[in-house]
Design a protein around this motif. Sequence first.
Motif, PDB file in Angstrom:
ATOM      1  N   ARG A  30       0.827  -1.213   0.000  1.00  0.00           N
ATOM      2  CA  ARG A  30       0.000   0.000   0.000  1.00  0.00           C
ATOM      3  C   ARG A  30       0.858   1.257   0.000  1.00  0.00           C
ATOM      4  NH1 ARG A  30      -4.756   1.397   4.440  1.00  0.00           N
ATOM      5  NH2 ARG A  30      -5.420   3.391   3.536  1.00  0.00           N
ATOM      6  N   CYS A  31       0.442   2.246  -0.793  1.00  0.00           N
ATOM      7  CA  CYS A  31       1.110   3.539  -0.811  1.00  0.00           C
ATOM      8  C   CYS A  31       0.059   4.638  -0.883  1.00  0.00           C
ATOM      9  CB  CYS A  31       2.107   3.628  -1.970  1.00  0.00           C
ATOM     10  SG  CYS A  31       1.405   3.226  -3.573  1.00  0.00           S
ATOM     11  N   GLU A  32       0.490   5.877  -0.945  1.00  0.00           N
ATOM     12  CA  GLU A  32      -0.451   6.992  -0.808  1.00  0.00           C
ATOM     13  C   GLU A  32      -1.478   7.065  -1.927  1.00  0.00           C
ATOM     14  OE1 GLU A  32       1.582  10.673  -0.801  1.00  0.00           O
ATOM     15  OE2 GLU A  32       2.734  10.268  -2.629  1.00  0.00           O
ATOM     16  N   TYR A  33      -1.148   6.544  -3.095  1.00  0.00           N
ATOM     17  CA  TYR A  33      -2.085   6.634  -4.214  1.00  0.00           C
ATOM     18  C   TYR A  33      -2.788   5.310  -4.515  1.00  0.00           C
ATOM     19  CZ  TYR A  33       2.371   5.195  -6.320  1.00  0.00           C
ATOM     20  OH  TYR A  33       3.558   4.567  -6.586  1.00  0.00           O
ATOM     21  N   SER A  34      -2.706   4.337  -3.629  1.00  0.00           N
ATOM     22  CA  SER A  34      -3.413   3.069  -3.819  1.00  0.00           C
ATOM     23  C   SER A  34      -4.919   3.298  -3.823  1.00  0.00           C
ATOM     24  CB  SER A  34      -3.035   2.079  -2.717  1.00  0.00           C
ATOM     25  OG  SER A  34      -1.653   1.776  -2.759  1.00  0.00           O
ATOM     26  N   GLU A  35      -5.634   2.442  -4.535  1.00  0.00           N
ATOM     27  CA  GLU A  35      -7.086   2.587  -4.643  1.00  0.00           C
ATOM     28  C   GLU A  35      -7.745   1.220  -4.726  1.00  0.00           C
ATOM     29  OE1 GLU A  35      -7.137   5.018  -8.085  1.00  0.00           O
ATOM     30  OE2 GLU A  35      -6.907   3.344  -9.497  1.00  0.00           O
ATOM     31  N   VAL A  36      -9.060   1.203  -4.553  1.00  0.00           N
ATOM     32  CA  VAL A  36      -9.798  -0.053  -4.570  1.00  0.00           C
ATOM     33  C   VAL A  36     -11.012   0.086  -5.483  1.00  0.00           C
ATOM     34  CG1 VAL A  36     -11.180   0.558  -2.528  1.00  0.00           C
ATOM     35  CG2 VAL A  36     -10.846  -1.853  -3.139  1.00  0.00           C
ATOM     36  N   ASP A 108     -12.179   2.934  -8.314  1.00  0.00           N
ATOM     37  CA  ASP A 108     -11.135   3.889  -7.959  1.00  0.00           C
ATOM     38  C   ASP A 108     -11.456   4.678  -6.687  1.00  0.00           C
ATOM     39  OD1 ASP A 108     -10.040   3.026 -10.376  1.00  0.00           O
ATOM     40  OD2 ASP A 108     -10.930   4.682 -11.495  1.00  0.00           O
ATOM     41  N   LEU A 109     -11.799   3.938  -5.635  1.00  0.00           N
ATOM     42  CA  LEU A 109     -12.135   4.560  -4.354  1.00  0.00           C
ATOM     43  C   LEU A 109     -10.956   4.481  -3.397  1.00  0.00           C
ATOM     44  CD1 LEU A 109     -15.712   3.063  -3.852  1.00  0.00           C
ATOM     45  CD2 LEU A 109     -15.101   5.302  -4.789  1.00  0.00           C
ATOM     46  N   PRO A 110     -10.952   5.290  -2.337  1.00  0.00           N
ATOM     47  CA  PRO A 110      -9.887   5.199  -1.339  1.00  0.00           C
ATOM     48  C   PRO A 110      -9.889   3.829  -0.657  1.00  0.00           C
ATOM     49  CG  PRO A 110     -11.100   7.256  -1.115  1.00  0.00           C
ATOM     50  CD  PRO A 110     -11.882   6.416  -2.062  1.00  0.00           C
ATOM     51  N   VAL A 111      -8.709   3.323  -0.411  1.00  0.00           N
ATOM     52  CA  VAL A 111      -8.579   2.056   0.295  1.00  0.00           C
ATOM     53  C   VAL A 111      -9.262   2.158   1.654  1.00  0.00           C
ATOM     54  CG1 VAL A 111      -6.938   0.475   1.377  1.00  0.00           C
ATOM     55  CG2 VAL A 111      -6.464   1.399  -0.898  1.00  0.00           C
ATOM     56  N   GLY A 112     -10.055   1.143   1.990  1.00  0.00           N
ATOM     57  CA  GLY A 112     -10.745   1.098   3.268  1.00  0.00           C
ATOM     58  C   GLY A 112     -12.127   1.698   3.254  1.00  0.00           C
ATOM     59  N   SER A 113     -12.561   2.243   2.103  1.00  0.00           N
ATOM     60  CA  SER A 113     -13.828   2.960   2.062  1.00  0.00           C
ATOM     61  C   SER A 113     -15.034   2.083   1.776  1.00  0.00           C
ATOM     62  CB  SER A 113     -13.766   4.066   1.005  1.00  0.00           C
ATOM     63  OG  SER A 113     -13.589   3.507  -0.295  1.00  0.00           O
ATOM     64  N   LYS A 128     -15.783  -9.375  -7.045  1.00  0.00           N
ATOM     65  CA  LYS A 128     -14.370  -9.233  -6.704  1.00  0.00           C
ATOM     66  C   LYS A 128     -14.107  -7.859  -6.120  1.00  0.00           C
ATOM     67  CE  LYS A 128     -13.017  -7.781 -11.385  1.00  0.00           C
ATOM     68  NZ  LYS A 128     -12.162  -8.099 -12.548  1.00  0.00           N
ATOM     69  N   ILE A 129     -13.073  -7.813  -5.304  1.00  0.00           N
ATOM     70  CA  ILE A 129     -12.526  -6.569  -4.773  1.00  0.00           C
ATOM     71  C   ILE A 129     -11.083  -6.513  -5.249  1.00  0.00           C
ATOM     72  CG2 ILE A 129     -11.955  -5.242  -2.711  1.00  0.00           C
ATOM     73  CD1 ILE A 129     -14.167  -6.774  -1.245  1.00  0.00           C
ATOM     74  N   ASN A 130     -10.701  -5.414  -5.885  1.00  0.00           N
ATOM     75  CA  ASN A 130      -9.348  -5.298  -6.433  1.00  0.00           C
ATOM     76  C   ASN A 130      -8.658  -4.048  -5.903  1.00  0.00           C
ATOM     77  OD1 ASN A 130      -7.657  -4.016  -9.002  1.00  0.00           O
ATOM     78  ND2 ASN A 130      -7.266  -6.166  -8.623  1.00  0.00           N
ATOM     79  N   TRP A 131      -7.499  -4.262  -5.291  1.00  0.00           N
ATOM     80  CA  TRP A 131      -6.665  -3.155  -4.835  1.00  0.00           C
ATOM     81  C   TRP A 131      -5.554  -2.955  -5.856  1.00  0.00           C
ATOM     82  CZ3 TRP A 131      -8.587  -6.972  -1.664  1.00  0.00           C
ATOM     83  CH2 TRP A 131      -9.368  -6.568  -0.571  1.00  0.00           C
ATOM     84  N   ALA A 132      -5.458  -1.760  -6.400  1.00  0.00           N
ATOM     85  CA  ALA A 132      -4.478  -1.469  -7.441  1.00  0.00           C
ATOM     86  C   ALA A 132      -3.605  -0.295  -7.031  1.00  0.00           C
ATOM     87  CB  ALA A 132      -5.189  -1.179  -8.762  1.00  0.00           C
ATOM     88  N   SER A 133      -2.631   0.025  -7.901  1.00  0.00           N
ATOM     89  CA  SER A 133      -1.677   1.110  -7.636  1.00  0.00           C
ATOM     90  C   SER A 133      -0.941   0.862  -6.323  1.00  0.00           C
ATOM     91  CB  SER A 133      -2.381   2.474  -7.612  1.00  0.00           C
ATOM     92  OG  SER A 133      -2.986   2.743  -8.865  1.00  0.00           O
ATOM     93  N   LEU A 134      -0.608  -0.413  -6.089  1.00  0.00           N
ATOM     94  CA  LEU A 134       0.250  -0.771  -4.965  1.00  0.00           C
ATOM     95  C   LEU A 134       1.701  -0.649  -5.415  1.00  0.00           C
ATOM     96  CD1 LEU A 134      -1.651  -3.982  -3.760  1.00  0.00           C
ATOM     97  CD2 LEU A 134      -2.048  -1.615  -3.065  1.00  0.00           C
ATOM     98  N   CYS A 135       2.619  -0.887  -4.515  1.00  0.00           N
ATOM     99  CA  CYS A 135       4.043  -0.855  -4.847  1.00  0.00           C
ATOM    100  C   CYS A 135       4.743  -1.986  -4.108  1.00  0.00           C
ATOM    101  CB  CYS A 135       4.648   0.496  -4.460  1.00  0.00           C
ATOM    102  SG  CYS A 135       6.358   0.697  -5.007  1.00  0.00           S
ATOM    103  N   TRP A 136       4.995  -3.078  -4.821  1.00  0.00           N
ATOM    104  CA  TRP A 136       5.638  -4.226  -4.182  1.00  0.00           C
ATOM    105  C   TRP A 136       7.093  -3.907  -3.842  1.00  0.00           C
ATOM    106  CZ3 TRP A 136       1.896  -6.393  -2.369  1.00  0.00           C
ATOM    107  CH2 TRP A 136       0.851  -7.015  -3.055  1.00  0.00           C
ATOM    108  N   PRO A 137       7.574  -4.379  -2.698  1.00  0.00           N
ATOM    109  CA  PRO A 137       8.957  -4.100  -2.292  1.00  0.00           C
ATOM    110  C   PRO A 137       9.966  -4.931  -3.078  1.00  0.00           C
ATOM    111  CG  PRO A 137       7.896  -5.539  -0.690  1.00  0.00           C
ATOM    112  CD  PRO A 137       6.821  -5.135  -1.665  1.00  0.00           C
TER     113      PRO A 137
END
Length: 210
Positions: A30-36, A108-113, A128-137
Amino acid sequence: MSNDVAYPVFRTPDPALALSTARRLMELGRCEYSEVSVYAELRSVAEVRRVAKELPAGWFRGQEEYGEFDGVPLEDRPALVVGVQGPGLPADPSAYEGRLPVECELLDLPVGSIEGAVTAAIGPNVGKINWASLCWPDAPELGYLGDSKHAEVTLLLNTRTRELDEPAADHTVLVHVRSFSVDGRQMREPYAHWLAEQVGLTVIGPGQRC
């Protein structure tokens, strides 16, 4: 242009446990611009109305036959075909004839909303629920740099396939990585295993591509 491949890492008949597990994996990237975004297919009028009450902000869209509205201005097409939010759904049951399954989306909603509400509302429907715009380490011990373009987590509800074409009695968590195939072998599959292991999970099946 590159594509992703998604590996199942957890499966359970308990939707709340599936959601909490998916969230644990999602938090790894998760990062600042992640969305669901969420999606469901509703196969009866009763289910459309029930879900609309629980997810009134959802956009509901019914099916149309190929070419059915060719040449028809958008404003003259049925609202259910164009897409309406919950309160705008037609009250007349005949409006749903030939329109099932009705699709419900929130994008394209805020994560957790919205995730908890969708999991509680899904009932017997596939979705389905999809979380995108993540950043894998990075995984330096494997020689992999982190990735953001294809860093996603998906929770499949009442199905085991990304196409949602096979209903199931359980829910599956998928971790997405970049698809890079050599001689039919996915070279970044070990990265998917590594990501799963960081949150105590393991890959439990073959990768799925769209």
